[in-house]
Design an enzyme around this catalytic site. Structure first.
Site, PDB file in Angstrom:
ATOM      1  CE  LYS A   1      77.666 -11.739  12.686  1.00 33.91           C
ATOM      2  NZ  LYS A   1      78.090 -13.004  12.046  1.00 33.91           N
TER       3      LYS A   1
ATOM      4  NE  ARG B   1      56.617   4.207  -3.417  1.00 36.02           N
ATOM      5  CZ  ARG B   1      55.836   4.246  -2.341  1.00 36.02           C
ATOM      6  NH1 ARG B   1      54.568   4.006  -2.448  1.00 36.02           N
ATOM      7  NH2 ARG B   1      56.331   4.570  -1.156  1.00 36.02           N
ATOM      8  CB  THR B   2      62.998   1.342  -5.041  1.00 36.19           C
ATOM      9  OG1 THR B   2      62.550   2.687  -5.159  1.00 36.19           O
ATOM     10  CG2 THR B   2      64.211   1.141  -5.932  1.00 36.19           C
TER      11      THR B   2
ATOM     12  NE  ARG C   1      66.257   3.327  -1.765  1.00 38.18           N
ATOM     13  CZ  ARG C   1      64.988   3.636  -1.939  1.00 38.18           C
ATOM     14  NH1 ARG C   1      64.139   3.528  -0.927  1.00 38.18           N
ATOM     15  NH2 ARG C   1      64.537   4.051  -3.114  1.00 38.18           N
TER      16      ARG C   1
ATOM     17  CG  HIS D   1      66.021   6.902  -6.754  1.00 38.06           C
ATOM     18  ND1 HIS D   1      66.099   5.656  -7.353  1.00 38.06           N
ATOM     19  CD2 HIS D   1      65.004   6.826  -5.849  1.00 38.06           C
ATOM     20  CE1 HIS D   1      65.165   4.871  -6.841  1.00 38.06           C
ATOM     21  NE2 HIS D   1      64.493   5.554  -5.918  1.00 38.06           N
TER      22      HIS D   1
END
Ligand code: NCD
Length: 304
Positions: free
Chosen positions: A86, A57-58, A107, A135
């Site tokens: 890396k 969703r986000t 995120r 959030h």
């Protein structure tokens, strides 16, 4: 126009005025979110979408919001395909990708990562979840959903149920709902209680009740905000197994709820709300999904 702060790292740096601006924009943008009107408000703008953790969703609602407003999106949703694999640091990743975009949505599994990114970034950062931290854009759409349903955001009895220890959505939402003078009920299995520093911060603001007994408090509530147990944050899997089935919202349980109770959930749901609840008038979690687009459109247009 704009917002008070150039980044959105936690809910707390948003002023009441910012929230009002976001919500009134979100209302206006609804026809565009539904694809009924077109907009070029973000034409020429590029969103850098960096997801170091899974998201449906986000990530997709930010993408949809940007594209509906005429902007473009770059980024990755799996760090394995970037130079992070890396050994590149988050700071160097930000210092690089900022050359390609006008705003970031980030995120990351580490608490505090969004703040760190904002310290090095030349372009605004929106925190889309920093580990078990915060959030804030989820909270904005949660509050927006509450306001849509009750025509107010204050004087409600709001229960936060589930994994209050690791759930970042409930951390941000607890600050938000207590700012607007609601009575809060923190309902969790033992071991998954709301972190003490949050309870201490909020006890000064208003009334907080803590319990593990959902059935006892359910009849009191106007809003029940359900969350899943955050399996990925447990270092001990046997502890996860002990708590994972300790609560479930089904029609039988909801018999004792107020008929106007609204059930919210940030999703994804695992087993904590039975699918039979989806068609009941209590269920508002798929409405939240839609408001995720309008609220994020509003945030992007105000920050850019
Ligand atoms: C939440 C998250 O990522 O914190 N999901 C979301 O953004 N809607 C909730 C969760 O994962 O349980």
């Amino acid at each position: 126009m704009g917002l008070k702060s150039e980044n959105i790292i936690t809910f707390n740096e948003l002023s009441d005025d910012d929230i009002e601006k976001i919500f009134s924009q979100a209302e206006k943008l609804e026809p565009i979110a539904r694809g009924k009107k077109e907009s070029n408000r973000l034409e020429g703008k590029i969103l850098g979408s960096l997801f170091f953790e899974p998201s449906t969703r986000t990530k997709l609602s930010f993408k949809s919001a940007t594209q509906r407003l005429g902007g473009k999106v770059i980024g990755f949703s799996r760090p394995e395909v970037s130079s992070v694999k890396k050994g590149e640091s988050l700071a160097d990743t930000i210092r690089t990708v900022e050359n390609y975009c006008d705003i970031f949505v980030l995120r990351h599994p580490q608490m505090g990562s969004a703040k760190l990114a904002a310290e090095v970034s030349e372009v605004p950062i929106i925190n889309a979840g920093d580990g078990a931290g915060h959030h804030p854009t989820q909270t904005l759409l949660d509050l927006f959903t509450i306001r849509k349903n009750f025509d107010r955001m204050e004087n409600l009895k709001i229960g936060l149920l589930g994994d209050l220890k690791y759930g970042r959505t409930v951390h941000s939402l607890a600050y938000a709902t207590s700012r607007f003078k609601n009575e809060l009920y923190f309902i969790s299995p033992s071991g998954l209680e709301m972190p003490r520093e949050i309870v201490n911060d909020l006890s000064e603001e208003g009334k907080i009740n803590e319990t593990s007994d959902l059935e006892e408090v359910l009849p009191e509530l106007d809003v029940l905000y359900v969350t899943r147990v955050q399996k990925e944050r447990f270092s001990d899997l046997s502890e996860y197994k002990r708590v994972k089935d300790s609560y479930k919202v089904d029609l039988d349980l909801l018999e004792s709820a107020d008929q106007d109770l609204k059930v919210l959930h940030p999703l994804p749901r695992v087993d904590e709300i039975s699918s039979e609840v989806d068609t009941s008038p209590h269920a508002k979690y798929f409405d939240q999904v839609f408001y995720g687009v309008t609220v994020r459109m509003a945030i992007l247009s105000l920050l850019l």
